[in-house]
Design an enzyme around this catalytic site. Structure first.
Site, short mmCIF file in Angstrom:
data_model
loop_
_atom_site.label_atom_id
_atom_site.label_comp_id
_atom_site.label_asym_id
_atom_site.label_seq_id
_atom_site.Cartn_x
_atom_site.Cartn_y
_atom_site.Cartn_z
N ASP A 15 0.76 -0.93 0.16
CA ASP A 15 -0.11 0.16 0.17
C ASP A 15 1.03 1.01 0.05
O ASP A 15 2.23 1.02 0.27
CB ASP A 15 -0.89 0.10 1.23
CG ASP A 15 -1.66 1.09 1.24
OD1 ASP A 15 -2.34 1.66 0.46
OD2 ASP A 15 -1.79 1.96 2.37
N ASP A 18 0.26 5.21 0.93
CA ASP A 18 0.11 6.15 2.12
C ASP A 18 -0.11 5.18 3.56
O ASP A 18 -1.08 4.25 3.78
CB ASP A 18 -1.22 7.00 2.05
CG ASP A 18 -1.19 7.73 0.92
OD1 ASP A 18 -0.05 8.11 0.57
OD2 ASP A 18 -2.20 7.84 0.27
#
Length: 186
Positions: free
Chosen positions: A12, A14
């Site tokens: 992922d 952020d």
């Protein structure tokens, strides 16, 4: 049929690659998580493709454009390249089912917890999900990885706390991305 032969470290963005300051779209606001380069380098050197999968509803909400996101992505990939790490691909979902401009307002199969971005990466890079790891900081990351049959789901705290559902959906919960190599045999 082509035999699946590649393995990947799915990340992922952020909260895993960079500190989640909320809707980051400029390099001046992009703060890399401590240890992201050294951790990714270990996996890259061990033959893992590094692939980023990221929900980007800020595009759909009109906070920034796809062009802004793509420019930041190119800058991010260059920073990894400067550490001798190639990002194989970056997949993003600009959609949101409730809070978006009309052209982005939809329920899609790419927004995590849906597995669309992971499945696309698996297909396009000839990856065997049984030899993959997904590192995320939210329940939706773990749910998408499970639906894509990713072998190892890792939840990284990144300074936040989780509910029991998030913890139970992960194979491993770590405090920092720096901890990942200690738990995974390369």
């Amino acid at each position: 049929m082509t035999e699946l032969q590649n393995k990947a470290l799915f990340l992922d963005r952020d909260g895993v690659v960079n500190v989640d300051h909320g809707y980051v779209y400029q390099s001046e606001e992009f703060e890399f998580i401590d240890g992201i380069f050294s951790t990714c380098k270990k996996f890259y050197d061990a033959g893992y493709k590094i692939i980023v999968v990221t929900n980007q509803s800020g595009i759909g909400r009109g906070y920034y454009t796809e062009a802004d996101f793509l420019a930041l992505t190119q800058w991010m990939k260059t920073q990894f390249s400067n550490h001798n790490i190639e990002i194989a691909d970056v997949y993003f979902c600009p959609h949101h089912p409730k809070k978006a401009l009309p052209e982005y307002l939809k329920q899609c199969d790419c927004r995590k917890p849906a597995p669309g971005m992971l499945l696309q990466g698996i297909k396009e890079h000839n990856i065997d999900p049984k030899h993959c790891i997904m590192v995320g900081d939210k329940l939706s990351d773990m749910q998408a990885a499970k639906k894509a049959h990713i072998a190892t789901r890792v939840l990284v705290r990144s300074g936040q706390s989780f509910d029991e559902n998030a913890k139970q959906s992960a194979d491993l919960v770590i405090d920092s991305i720096n901890d990942l190599p200690a738990f995974i045999t390369l």
